[in-house]
Design an enzyme around this catalytic site. Structure first.
Site, PDB file in Angstrom:
ATOM      1  N   GLY A   1     -77.328  12.508 -36.853  1.00  0.00           N
ATOM      2  CA  GLY A   1     -77.531  11.957 -38.187  1.00  0.00           C
ATOM      3  C   GLY A   1     -78.904  11.350 -38.345  1.00  0.00           C
ATOM      4  CB  THR A   2     -81.001   9.278 -36.084  1.00  0.00           C
ATOM      5  OG1 THR A   2     -80.103   8.158 -36.054  1.00  0.00           O
ATOM      6  CG2 THR A   2     -82.431   8.777 -36.045  1.00  0.00           C
TER       7      THR A   2
ATOM      8  CD  GLN B   1     -70.327   4.126 -41.250  1.00  0.00           C
ATOM      9  OE1 GLN B   1     -69.101   4.155 -41.232  1.00  0.00           O
ATOM     10  NE2 GLN B   1     -71.033   4.025 -40.137  1.00  0.00           N
TER      11      GLN B   1
ATOM     12  CB  SER C   1     -73.907  11.246 -37.965  1.00  0.00           C
ATOM     13  OG  SER C   1     -73.906  11.321 -36.565  1.00  0.00           O
TER      14      SER C   1
ATOM     15  CG  HIS D   1     -71.322  10.022 -33.685  1.00  0.00           C
ATOM     16  ND1 HIS D   1     -71.123   8.677 -33.518  1.00  0.00           N
ATOM     17  CD2 HIS D   1     -72.577  10.160 -34.180  1.00  0.00           C
ATOM     18  CE1 HIS D   1     -72.206   8.015 -33.892  1.00  0.00           C
ATOM     19  NE2 HIS D   1     -73.104   8.894 -34.296  1.00  0.00           N
TER      20      HIS D   1
ATOM     21  CB  CYS E   1     -75.163 -15.065 -31.561  1.00  0.00           C
ATOM     22  SG  CYS E   1     -75.562 -16.241 -32.848  1.00  0.00           S
TER      23      CYS E   1
END
Length: 459
Positions: A69-70, A177, A194, A196, A320
């Site tokens: 996808g990238t 998505q 993408s 996956h 974090c």
């Protein structure tokens, strides 16, 4: 173990597994060759392209298979910008795009182009009017995700596509998505996805370029995949990706309704089970399987580790975490709490009992982490001073907010607390804390080290 992170990567769908195994014996040859084995491979590749195109809602000759996808995003942006170079080198994106889009935008700026980031509202949605206003005569391309990967908010793609078409600007949609849940509406020009993300094998992406869109593939010329994805096609993986996409879309209506009920349960019950929680993202216009919330006074990395020990795999956009010390760009753009962020994205087949067990475990996990960090359990009420200064320099989130919460009761109503902090997350989390706790955020000022964040006690 309950895997609740399909927004990152979905388990291999049974249909993908079957298609992959079935095509391994037939799809190994070069589909460009005319002998028998090559023709068999070509038939598999063509059938996969037709199936994927039908799922997307485009022509087969508009769709190319890429390595990810990238890669689809990067190739789509680079090719569209190059094809419209005479128009200009201005790119419009939303502030909450996937990092692949933002990295491509940064590369354009480094090469002398210009980029406009359109801000979003607190739900994570881009106002279509604001997006339309960002378009300029020299805009070569616009990019907008169909739904956000961190909070699930759906974007007004159809409205933005109409504005782009009126301005003569192609729109690239990152549909990674949302595509498993159905086609992307509107008159978009390019689309990336993408495999996956929907349960296909990793290493397969989709790039769609509509007919009539000016597009110039970058890099050395290659005859495969219309020159948009050089290299030998992984035909078994492509077949599995296309087959599983059709399968998940066929299941989408029924499974989406079932998962939406489960994520609604999480959205509704978490604030009652865990004090000081903010559920983020649009409550209605969102993906059915994804819910995100943030917990005050919590170290996000520790929460994820504790949930993992309890048998739950979840993700986080918190600052974090071990991978980053800066807040998620999505949460930052939304202006919501970033500390203690938990993203739950349910896979198909998730059972009600799994969600109930998660809701049983979560309060104890958060309480335990807060206790470890020394978070306040009740508002402070010591001797009062008109103003206080809290030195939180060198402390990472959520410690600056915890220190603020400990002393806010030590100043009278109208008094101020100034927090000195050099953690980037404080710029986001202190204002978010003020909104959640009904206190007034005055603003930030330069300090000798870091920044000074001023809070006025309102109640």
């Amino acid at each position: 173990m309950s895997y609740f992170d399909v927004a990152s990567s979905a388990p291999l769908h049974p249909v993908a597994r079957q298609a992959l195994q079935a095509s391994l014996d037939e799809g190994w040859a070069d589909p460009a060759r005319l002998y028998r084995e090559g023709r068999r491979a070509r038939l598999l590749l063509d059938a996969a392209r037709e199936a994927a195109a039908d799922a997307v809602g485009c022509r087969p000759d508009e769709l190319s298979f890429t390595s990810s996808g990238t890669r689809s995003v990067h190739s789509g942006i680079a090719g569209a910008l190059a094809g419209r170079r005479r128009v200009g080198r201005h790119l419009v994106v939303s502030a909450v795009e996937h990092s692949s889009v933002l990295h491509a935008a940064a590369a354009l700026e480094a090469d002398g182009g210009t980029v406009t980031e359109v801000p979003v509202d607190r739900s994570g949605a881009v106002p279509s009017a604001s997006y339309a206003a960002a378009l300029r005569p020299d805009t070569a391309l616009a990019c907008l995700q169909s739904a956000n990967h961190e909070v699930g908010t759906e974007q007004p793609v159809a409205d933005v596509a109409s504005a782009c078409r009126a301005a003569g600007v192609p729109l690239l949609v990152d549909a990674a998505q949302s595509l498993p849940w159905g086609r992307v509406g509107g008159e978009w020009s390019l689309l990336a996805a993408s495999a996956h993300k929907w349960g296909g094998p990793a290493g397969v992406g989709l790039l769609v370029v509509r007919k009539g869109v000016r597009f110039a593939p970058q890099g050395p010329a290659d005859e495969r995949e219309s020159g948009r994805a050089p290299g030998f096609e992984n035909i078994p993986a492509v077949v599995a990706a296309a087959a599983s996409l059709r399968a998940v879309q066929a299941e989408a209506a029924e499974e989406g309704a079932r998962l939406r009920e489960l994520t609604e349960r999480i959205r509704a019950r978490v604030p009652g089970l865990v004090p000081d929680v903010e559920v983020v993202g649009d409550p209605v216009r969102r993906l059915p399987h994804l819910v995100t919330f943030s917990c005050l006074y919590v170290d996000g990395e520790t929460v994820l580790h504790e949930l993992d020990r309890a048998g739950f795999s979840v993700s986080s956009g918190s600052s974090c975490t071990s991978s980053t010390l800066t807040p998620s760009h999505v949460l930052k753009a939304m202006g919501v709490l970033s500390e203690g962020n938990v993203r739950v994205s349910l896979p198909r087949g998730t059972q009600e009992a799994d969600v109930e067990r998660f809701l049983d475990v979560l309060p104890g996990v958060v309480a335990g982490v807060r206790e470890q960090l020394g978070a306040p359990v009740a508002p402070a009420s010591g001797a009062q001073s008109a103003s206080l200064v809290v030195d939180a320099l060198g402390k990472r989130c959520p410690l600056p907010v915890i220190e603020l919460a400990k002393v806010i009761g030590d100043v009278p109503v109208g008094g101020t607390v100034t927090v000195l902090a050099d953690d980037e997350a404080a710029r986001l989390d202190i204002p978010a804390w003020c909104e959640m706790r009904g206190q007034e955020y005055v603003g930030e000022e330069p300090a000798d080290h870091g920044r000074a964040y001023v809070v006025r006690r309102s109640s």
